[in-house]
Write an enzyme that holds these catalytic residues in place. Sequence first.
Site, PDB file in Angstrom:
ATOM      1  N   CYS A  37     -18.881  46.324 -16.313  1.00 18.91           N
ATOM      2  CA  CYS A  37     -18.381  47.221 -15.766  1.00 18.91           C
ATOM      3  C   CYS A  37     -17.864  47.850 -16.237  1.00 18.91           C
ATOM      4  CB  CYS A  37     -17.955  46.953 -14.038  1.00 18.91           C
ATOM      5  SG  CYS A  37     -18.304  46.496 -12.628  1.00 18.91           S
ATOM      6  N   ASP A  45       8.205  31.896 -34.833  1.00 21.11           N
ATOM      7  CA  ASP A  45       9.745  33.423 -35.333  1.00 21.11           C
ATOM      8  C   ASP A  45      10.384  32.313 -35.771  1.00 21.11           C
ATOM      9  OD1 ASP A  45      11.909  34.732 -34.187  1.00 21.11           O
ATOM     10  OD2 ASP A  45      12.386  33.400 -32.607  1.00 21.11           O
TER      11      ASP A  45
END
Length: 768
Positions: free
Chosen positions: A45, A460
């Site tokens: 779709c 991080d």
Amino acid sequence: MSSSDVRRPAAAGTPVAPGLPVVLDAVSPVGSVDLDITGMTCASCSSRIERKLNKLPGVVASVNLATERAHVEVPLGTSVADLVATVEKTGYGASVVEPETDPADEGRSDAAERRLRIRALLAVVLGVPVIVTSMVPGLQVPGWQWVALVLTAVVVLGAGWGFHRSAAVNLRHGAATMDTLISLGTLAALGWSVYALTGPAGALGWTHDFSLRVERHTGMAEPYLEAAAAITLFLLLGRWLEARARRRSGAALRALLALGAKEARVLRDGREVTVPANRLVVGDQVVVAPGETVPTDGTVVEGRSAVDAATVTGESVPVEVGPGDAVVGGCVNTSGRLVVEATAVGADTQLARLARMVTEAQSGKAQVQRLADRVSGIFVPVVIALAVVVLVGWILAGAGASFALTAAVAVLIIACPCALGLATPTALLVGTGRGAQLGIVIKGPEVLEATRDVDVVLLDKTGTVTEGRMGVVAVHAADGVDEPELVRLAGAVEAGSSHPVAQAVAAYGQARGPLPGVTALREPAGLGVVAEVEGTGAVVVGRADLLASAGLTVDAALAERLAAEQEQGRTAVLVGWGGAARGVVAVADTVKPTSADAIRRLQALGLRPVLLTGDTARTAEAVAAEVGIDQVVADVRPEGKVDAVRRLQAEGHRVAMVGDGVNDAAALAQADLGVAMGTGTDAAIEAADLTLVRGDLRQAADAVRLSRATLRTIRGNLFWAFAYNVAALPLAALGFANPVLAGAAMAFSSLFVVGNSLRLRRFRPLPS
């Protein structure tokens, strides 16, 4: 996006440039618009919508099934009505996304999930009795088949109505998706069963002998209601699981927007007036008291304080600010009163830009779960054509209409994509369930594809590799000074300050015994603390400048110790009394005890770790050396973290990002694999693909291993589901598989897929 980007409200039917809620780049003659798409059920779709939009002149569109949105880059002058009309002509609904997050979006998603859940539960409650009774002759009381017919009709036509509606829409537009196969299979099963029950199978005493024998059909029509019920049931359960994952797609943006202050106290004619933060204008002077959040980006015009910017900039150590220093909206004022003049408001603030970056990064395409949908676009018409050929062929061969119809329907049923539809959801369900037991949250199937080829891990520093909070890491006492006494006096003085460094020293001292009382405490802004300590007199804790102003000398040995600690990126303070400095206390964001082991585990998986931080290079390199990381990227803001991810991706790397703060959210969304620490912020957790609930970095290696194992299971499921169709279709076409056997084979293929997926429950983490 730069701070010069402009957002404008929409007016349907007008060109993008003057009327659309569109971000217009300051230098490019191209705008962008986001559309909400309704009616999508599978990747084929989204691909169809994307292809149709991209056929428009100058349009570059990306349709995301997970977020149910299309991000469209358009030349100036393109009408929003043209974009919406193109989507609607493809058979789907479209509307323009408002510039700000719409609180109703969550409600609409909740409602859609509730509807799917109700349909799935209805299918389970009514379908399971049909399946069990049809397969166990001992349960088939007189008239059972008519009760089963009623129950199956409700399941197929009621609970499964969405499949038929989607198939009808696709048919009107000359397309076929998995919904087409589901609709054809279930309606054929139900229709044939109705026909069969008009014959001998409808007699009240008739029973259904379940058999797996492969033999030519005798010509007697038999119902196979269990096939219709099972297909609808399993596929609805899969759709419900997918809807649950999609519902959370916008949570990262909402978490980011929720971080900012909702109100601000503005100085007007010498008085403080409270106004909504979104009403601030550039030039307003805002009062920020200790403990409050800075409501907007600006410059300090009055006062001094330490500002905790960790959630926005990634700096682990609070920043001392005074007149002339810049502050960022979303930071927390830890101590003194500040007056801030607004320099950027609304969409131009750093926090708002972070929200936009997360939105842009999430507009990328999911790569997994598309294989079955792409194949179904070809597979469906081929199967339908084959069924027609079988029907006509057997009639021409003189086999009779009943036998020909039986063989043709068997082709449709045996080719039904139940196993294809279960291949991903069941493996994902078991894999994510096992992950939850181990404290690893896998958000969706797109995560699994990302883990396969990841070769670089950006880590991080603050809160990920380190604890994310200040702590005493070293104490150096001068010759002849008792270290416990030094710590006790320093802790007593610092206990009177709210500064994070002072609180770390105070906590360290308190952990080693009761602290003496203090009086006459003074806190010269940005320099340290001075107090009268019981039994000792004036004790000074802070910078060398503060000790010098108090007449305290610092000998060469302590000065060297101070410089050495600062060289390692630590925050060091001097402690002195009685005319001289008596020692140095060093404070830093401490490394987690499990980080070094975690790095070794990641390296063993073939991943190259890189430390990524907003801290200074000196601080970052010290941490990297301690845990065994060779490469460091320091002094980066949130935008820089996203750039670092994109640079590596442009070089051909598959990048994983591990973080815990709001400042990491955009990079987590941009990375091929985002991993959030569960002890971090909601924005980071929602933007990431994987969440480590316990905040233990060692889980990152287990998460990658589990994700790869789940992906292997999904691929194995898809292979055997396709292989089943390849082997079974010829048998059905040649008349060796009657509808009952076709339904049984379909059920067996589904059970095989489920059983293969259940093996993931035996996954074990690496030993500690």
